[in-house]
Design an enzyme around this catalytic site. Structure first.
Site, PDB file in Angstrom:
ATOM      1  N   ASP A 157      -3.255   0.949   7.777  1.00  0.00           N
ATOM      2  CA  ASP A 157      -1.942   1.489   7.405  1.00  0.00           C
ATOM      3  C   ASP A 157      -0.831   0.930   8.303  1.00  0.00           C
ATOM      4  OD1 ASP A 157      -3.024   3.012   5.291  1.00  0.00           O
ATOM      5  OD2 ASP A 157      -3.672   4.536   6.709  1.00  0.00           O
ATOM      6  N   SER A 202       4.904   6.682   2.306  1.00  0.00           N
ATOM      7  CA  SER A 202       5.477   5.371   2.657  1.00  0.00           C
ATOM      8  C   SER A 202       4.814   4.284   1.813  1.00  0.00           C
ATOM      9  CB  SER A 202       5.189   5.023   4.119  1.00  0.00           C
ATOM     10  OG  SER A 202       5.575   6.063   4.986  1.00  0.00           O
ATOM     11  N   HIS A 249       0.944   5.079   1.141  1.00  0.00           N
ATOM     12  CA  HIS A 249       0.226   5.943   2.087  1.00  0.00           C
ATOM     13  C   HIS A 249       0.941   7.292   2.190  1.00  0.00           C
ATOM     14  CE1 HIS A 249      -2.279   7.034   5.462  1.00  0.00           C
ATOM     15  NE2 HIS A 249      -1.183   7.458   6.073  1.00  0.00           N
ATOM     16  N   ASN A 268       0.843  -1.202   0.000  1.00  0.00           N
ATOM     17  CA  ASN A 268       0.000   0.000   0.000  1.00  0.00           C
ATOM     18  C   ASN A 268       0.878   1.252   0.000  1.00  0.00           C
ATOM     19  OD1 ASN A 268      -2.400   1.620   0.383  1.00  0.00           O
ATOM     20  ND2 ASN A 268      -1.817   1.844   2.534  1.00  0.00           N
TER      21      ASN A 268
HETATM   22  C1  GRF Z   1      -2.089   9.048  -3.104  1.00  0.00           C
HETATM   23  O1  GRF Z   1      -1.788  10.264  -2.509  1.00  0.00           O
HETATM   24  C2  GRF Z   1      -1.783   7.906  -2.170  1.00  0.00           C
HETATM   25  O2  GRF Z   1      -0.748   8.181  -1.285  1.00  0.00           O
HETATM   26  C3  GRF Z   1      -3.057   7.752  -1.384  1.00  0.00           C
HETATM   27  O3  GRF Z   1      -4.083   8.074  -2.306  1.00  0.00           O
HETATM   28  C4  GRF Z   1      -3.580   8.923  -3.318  1.00  0.00           C
HETATM   29  C5  GRF Z   1      -3.938   8.310  -4.631  1.00  0.00           C
HETATM   30  O4  GRF Z   1      -3.770   9.172  -5.707  1.00  0.00           O
HETATM   31  N1  GRF Z   1      -3.160   6.441  -0.814  1.00  0.00           N
HETATM   32  P1  GRF Z   1      -4.061   8.653  -7.183  1.00  0.00           P
HETATM   33  O5  GRF Z   1      -5.466   8.112  -7.226  1.00  0.00           O
HETATM   34  O6  GRF Z   1      -3.038   7.624  -7.541  1.00  0.00           O
HETATM   35  O7  GRF Z   1      -3.920   9.890  -8.039  1.00  0.00           O
END
Ligand code: GRF
Length: 217
Positions: free
Chosen positions: A144, A135, A108, A106
């Site tokens: 998370d 991360s 995050h 994942n």
């Molecule tokens: C990213 O900021 C990621 O860290 C978080 O959700 C966002 C996804 O952005 N988990 P996208 O849909 O890839 O533009």
């Protein structure tokens, strides 16, 4: 390496993977994109790249567990070696995380273990943190949670607001994701006995993305 990517939104991280594959920087095949929303922008990126898409809408299921099971079923059909949560805005239950243990990662937007959950940029500002970032971690039961593989760290500037933090991090998140997925493609990383093994050594702290865009211990 065959991967599935789970999304819920804009899909800019999915697009970063597609672009890296297209330009030969990543030896990855995305065998399936799963979205819980039909209108997720990332669905268009997947379709434009001829990647199979499964929409598994969470609104069709009364229980979270049943939605998880439906997602698991489409994943099993595609046989991915790696499952990438890239902006997938659903909490996954224990059954799901156990089933895909060791091959579920994942992205995050915080320096985990700080600021798990939503609204990370505002929480960085409220806490007065001097640094923030993103991360990538192996997913286990828990929000998370799971050992962190890699991070990008940036300074918080005096005039930052949540929007400026987000827009500065965005392109670097993409680089972090591509560089980290590349480790899997090269078989340089794995999860064994709740530990991350990086190039045959136990990784005791997260790899850091440096200025050149490479990951270092
Ligand atoms: C990213 O900021 C990621 O860290 C978080 O959700 C966002 C996804 O952005 N988990 P996208 O849909 O890839 O533009």
């Amino acid at each position: 390496m065959k991967a599935a990517v789970l999304i819920s939104g804009g899909g800019s991280n999915l697009k970063a993977l597609i672009d890296a594959i297209g330009s030969g920087r990543l030896d990855l095949e995305i065998v399936l994109v799963v979205s819980n929303r039909e209108d997720a922008g990332g669905v268009d990126y997947a379709r434009a790249a001829d990647i199979p898409v499964s929409i598994v809408s969470h609104t069709a299921f009364e229980e979270r567990q049943k939605h998880d099971a439906a997602v698991a079923e489409v994943l099993l059909g595609a046989e991915p070696q790696l499952i990438i949560l890239a902006g997938y805005m659903r909490i996954l239950g224990d059954d799901f995380t156990r089933r895909f243990h060791g091959r579920l990662i994942n992205l995050h937007p915080s320096l985990l273990p700080l600021h798990k959950g939503l609204d990370t940029y505002r929480r960085v500002l409220r806490a007065g943190d001097s640094e923030y970032g993103a991360s990538i971690h192996f997913v286990n039961a828990g929000l998370d949670a799971g050992p962190v593989i890699s991070q990008i760290t940036l300074a918080v500037l005096a005039d930052d607001d949540a929007n400026s933090l987000k827009s500065r991090l965005g392109p670097l998140e993409h680089r972090l994701l591509v560089a980290t997925v590349d480790l899997f493609c090269r078989h340089e990383i794995r999860y064994e006995n709740e530990q991350i093994i990086y190039k045959k050594q136990v990784l005791t702290q997260a790899l850091q993305l440096n200025q050149k865009g490479t990951l270092t211990v």
